[in-house]
Design an enzyme around this catalytic site. Structure first.
Site, mmCIF file in Angstrom:
data_model
loop_
_atom_site.group_PDB
_atom_site.id
_atom_site.type_symbol
_atom_site.label_atom_id
_atom_site.label_comp_id
_atom_site.label_asym_id
_atom_site.label_seq_id
_atom_site.Cartn_x
_atom_site.Cartn_y
_atom_site.Cartn_z
ATOM 1 N N GLN A 1 -1.617 -23.010 5.795
ATOM 2 C CA GLN A 1 -0.910 -22.365 6.911
ATOM 3 C C GLN A 1 -1.819 -21.417 7.681
ATOM 4 O O GLN A 1 -2.701 -20.796 7.123
ATOM 5 C CB GLN A 1 0.343 -21.641 6.418
ATOM 6 N N LEU B 1 3.258 -12.270 5.735
ATOM 7 C CA LEU B 1 3.708 -10.976 5.217
ATOM 8 C C LEU B 1 5.103 -10.667 5.745
ATOM 9 O O LEU B 1 5.400 -10.944 6.910
ATOM 10 C CB LEU B 1 2.767 -9.870 5.709
ATOM 11 N N GLU B 2 5.940 -10.073 4.905
ATOM 12 C CA GLU B 2 7.244 -9.613 5.352
ATOM 13 C C GLU B 2 7.296 -8.104 5.193
ATOM 14 O O GLU B 2 6.989 -7.579 4.126
ATOM 15 C CB GLU B 2 8.366 -10.250 4.545
ATOM 16 N N GLN C 1 -2.164 -4.905 -0.895
ATOM 17 C CA GLN C 1 -3.297 -5.197 -1.775
ATOM 18 C C GLN C 1 -3.005 -6.449 -2.588
ATOM 19 O O GLN C 1 -1.915 -6.614 -3.138
ATOM 20 C CB GLN C 1 -3.563 -4.035 -2.735
ATOM 21 N N TYR D 1 2.319 2.861 3.344
ATOM 22 C CA TYR D 1 3.532 2.299 3.921
ATOM 23 C C TYR D 1 4.741 2.545 3.023
ATOM 24 O O TYR D 1 5.830 2.878 3.500
ATOM 25 C CB TYR D 1 3.365 0.806 4.199
ATOM 26 N N ALA D 2 4.575 2.387 1.709
ATOM 27 C CA ALA D 2 5.691 2.580 0.780
ATOM 28 C C ALA D 2 6.269 3.992 0.898
ATOM 29 O O ALA D 2 7.484 4.176 0.833
ATOM 30 C CB ALA D 2 5.228 2.316 -0.645
ATOM 31 N N ARG D 3 5.410 4.969 1.113
ATOM 32 C CA ARG D 3 5.868 6.359 1.248
ATOM 33 C C ARG D 3 6.637 6.588 2.538
ATOM 34 O O ARG D 3 7.258 7.629 2.720
ATOM 35 C CB ARG D 3 4.672 7.298 1.179
ATOM 36 N N LYS E 1 0.855 -1.188 0.000
ATOM 37 C CA LYS E 1 0.000 0.000 0.000
ATOM 38 C C LYS E 1 0.893 1.240 0.000
ATOM 39 O O LYS E 1 1.926 1.276 0.660
ATOM 40 C CB LYS E 1 -0.923 -0.002 1.218
ATOM 41 N N SER E 2 0.455 2.258 -0.699
ATOM 42 C CA SER E 2 1.270 3.461 -0.839
ATOM 43 C C SER E 2 1.525 4.154 0.491
ATOM 44 O O SER E 2 2.573 4.768 0.686
ATOM 45 C CB SER E 2 0.631 4.431 -1.834
#
Length: 186
Positions: free
Chosen positions: A178, A134-135, A154, A112-114, A109-110
């Site tokens: 899992q 998730l990592e 996403q 977090y990326a930002r 998601k942007s």
């Protein structure tokens, strides 16, 4: 072909995503959250409140064939602080059952990326099912915060015009079914 929100709602009704949010959720209990749920051409997943933060406190070697559980510390809560230039594992709140003719890809998601936080997930193959591990990589030199029960990534669903010959389930994939954070298996 990438699948739309209408298709995602239909497939979720058939058990593809549980629990499922039919619309994009942005507010919970009068509090703004990082959005999750169905989007135009994907589904924004939430992070469960159990994290495994990697540490070098025991100087263990990270080996995908012989994973040493001393490589991380467990964190439970509404959020998790990932140290600078470090990473953590978590899982989705949602459980997925991917159809035989669908391949699913994950993008960050942007929001977090930002902030320099990269989310990495390998493709969800046809007929794979489970909670997604998730990592989170914190690429910054500052501590970074990940919020549980809010959107973190996403998933995009690609449907083939024909089913594949051999699915993840057919191969007896080692991560089939899992639950929660799942560590590397040889």
């Amino acid at each position: 072909m990438i699948k739309s929100d209408r298709w995602i709602r239909e497939m979720a009704g058939a058990g593809m995503i549980e629990p499922f949010e039919a619309e994009q959720v942005r507010v919970v209990d009068d509090r703004r959250v990082i959005s999750y749920g169905t989007s135009s051409y994907g589904y924004d997943v939430r992070c469960a409140p159990a994290f495994k933060v990697f540490t070098n406190i025991f100087s263990a070697t990270v080996d995908p064939k012989a994973f040493d559980e001393r490589s991380f510390v467990d964190v439970q809560g509404d959020s998790c602080i990932v140290p600078p230039n470090a990473f953590a594992l978590a899982s989705t709140v949602e459980y997925f059952r991917i159809p035989r003719d669908v391949l699913t890809l994950c993008v960050g998601k942007s929001t977090y990326a930002r902030c320099g936080i990269i989310v990495n997930v390998t493709p969800l193959e046809p007929e794979w099912e489970g909670h997604v591990t998730l990592e989170f990589s914190n690429t910054t030199n500052l501590p970074a915060k990940i919020y549980a029960n809010e959107g973190v990534a996403q998933l995009l669903f690609f449907q083939s015009d024909e089913p594949c010959e051999v699915t993840y389930k057919d191969r007896g994939g080692k991560y089939q079914g899992q639950r929660g954070v799942t560590l590397p298996r040889a």
